[in-house]
Design an enzyme around this catalytic site. Sequence first.
Site, PDB file in Angstrom:
ATOM      1  N   SER A  48       0.788  -1.235   0.000  1.00  0.00           N
ATOM      2  CA  SER A  48       0.000   0.000   0.000  1.00  0.00           C
ATOM      3  C   SER A  48       0.814   1.275   0.000  1.00  0.00           C
ATOM      4  CB  SER A  48      -0.972   0.007   1.190  1.00  0.00           C
ATOM      5  OG  SER A  48      -2.060  -0.856   0.934  1.00  0.00           O
ATOM      6  N   SER A  59      -6.490   3.021   4.206  1.00  0.00           N
ATOM      7  CA  SER A  59      -5.788   2.380   3.089  1.00  0.00           C
ATOM      8  C   SER A  59      -6.776   1.588   2.250  1.00  0.00           C
ATOM      9  CB  SER A  59      -4.654   1.481   3.589  1.00  0.00           C
ATOM     10  OG  SER A  59      -3.740   1.211   2.557  1.00  0.00           O
ATOM     11  N   LYS A 108       2.943   6.779   5.272  1.00  0.00           N
ATOM     12  CA  LYS A 108       2.085   5.672   4.842  1.00  0.00           C
ATOM     13  C   LYS A 108       2.696   4.312   5.179  1.00  0.00           C
ATOM     14  CE  LYS A 108      -1.652   4.272   2.662  1.00  0.00           C
ATOM     15  NZ  LYS A 108      -1.644   2.991   3.406  1.00  0.00           N
ATOM     16  N   LYS A 168      -0.141   3.621  -2.753  1.00  0.00           N
ATOM     17  CA  LYS A 168      -1.154   4.673  -2.660  1.00  0.00           C
ATOM     18  C   LYS A 168      -0.538   6.067  -2.517  1.00  0.00           C
ATOM     19  CE  LYS A 168      -4.784   1.673  -0.792  1.00  0.00           C
ATOM     20  NZ  LYS A 168      -4.101   0.411  -0.458  1.00  0.00           N
TER      21      LYS A 168
END
Length: 445
Positions: free
Chosen positions: A72, A132, A234, A75
């Site tokens: 992720s 997420s 993140k 992202k």
Amino acid sequence: MREITRNSAGGAQRLHRTAVWALVSLLTLAMLLPPLRPAQAASDFRSAIVVDMNNGEVLFARSADTKRYPASLTKIMTLYVLFGYLRDGRITLDSELTITPHAASQPPTKLGLKPGSTIRTEDAIKSLVTKSANDMAAAVAENLAGTESNFARIMTQQARAIGMKNTVFKNASGLPNNAQVTTARDMAILGERIMRDYPEYYHYFSLTSFSYKGRSYRNHNHLLGNYSGTDGIKTGFIRASGFNLTASCRRDGKHLLTVVLGGSTSGGRDATVRYLFDKHWAKASVGSTREPFVASPGMPLRRPPVFAVASAGGRSASPAPQPVSYQPQPQRVAVRNPLAEVQQQPQVQARPQPQPQLVGRSENGAYHVQVGSYTTPQDADRRLTTIQSQAGNLLSGHQPVTTSFQNGSTRWYRARFANFSQSEAEKTCSSLKRMSVDCIAMRAE
């Protein structure tokens, strides 16, 4: 009775002596063993890098150029591209994104919105940062680029443009895909660039939670609020990648960015990042010697970087070996509209090509070959011109057309080639796909 009491007391004394000797033995063994060093207690990673954001110096790197799965962390680039669309004025934070069946079908973690429903762009941003949400990543991709694969090409081209030479994106969420890879160094570059290129949006990464429709979602980045100075950005996890984290920390005039890939647990990964911050904090410089992250009054915000140009044949150039030095700010190229095209190709001027026409309904045959869907007619026209230059012989005699339709508050423009029979359209689309051109054969409206 007295005999029983004496025996019980003796047993208790013997048990007490045994416990004492056991404790003494354990303490003695602990003293003989070598002490556990902090580095051993916080080395839960496969790749890592620590960069001083004030001067660009790499303070620590281990396997920083080894390709691994981003999970992720993908992202971050999804948001980087989205922020470019916001900066460009093509959408706003209040724009409604429509949830497609493809987006709704993404596996958890997700918000779980149903196909046909909508969500504000700002809420989608918050869900990507905190929850997420994989469904929201796909929704952003499809609403901005027509298909998730189109959007993934934009992501990869942006990666090349900002110096991420060892990164390839295949989807917007980070869900498993063997071809989707990155490195710790590339993620450090992305972390810095999203701060520098979009300071007006970076604050979203500091959100500790997000509330939506009566539910609250906590940010997976547990360093926020628990490690002094952490301001983002993140986390990521799939089984193939392990636990990943890109983290930014600023305090007392210092600013470090740390990327850790491949932790075995989320707690071990977080402990590793804290340890790397602590270990290298004393070496960090005080005060930036580079341009500020936030534009001062009167200073124009910088434009997003230009896309990299794909190689001949329609495929992106192979990643070059990553240099040892950290290169957060490669030379920029000014363009009028850097987020205009899904894919740029070298222009081949074999012969003049007919210009695409904006039409509401095709009159050129029963079937079309659609090569993209965009939010401006100019983007659709450029896509048609690009595909013509790439596959002119294959599309000879088939008129480029652009049809439009309304989806919620957004008008879309489909880039198509007309005047096919059904079998011709399917055969042509198959040939285009072998050239890495996404397309679909469909009946004309």
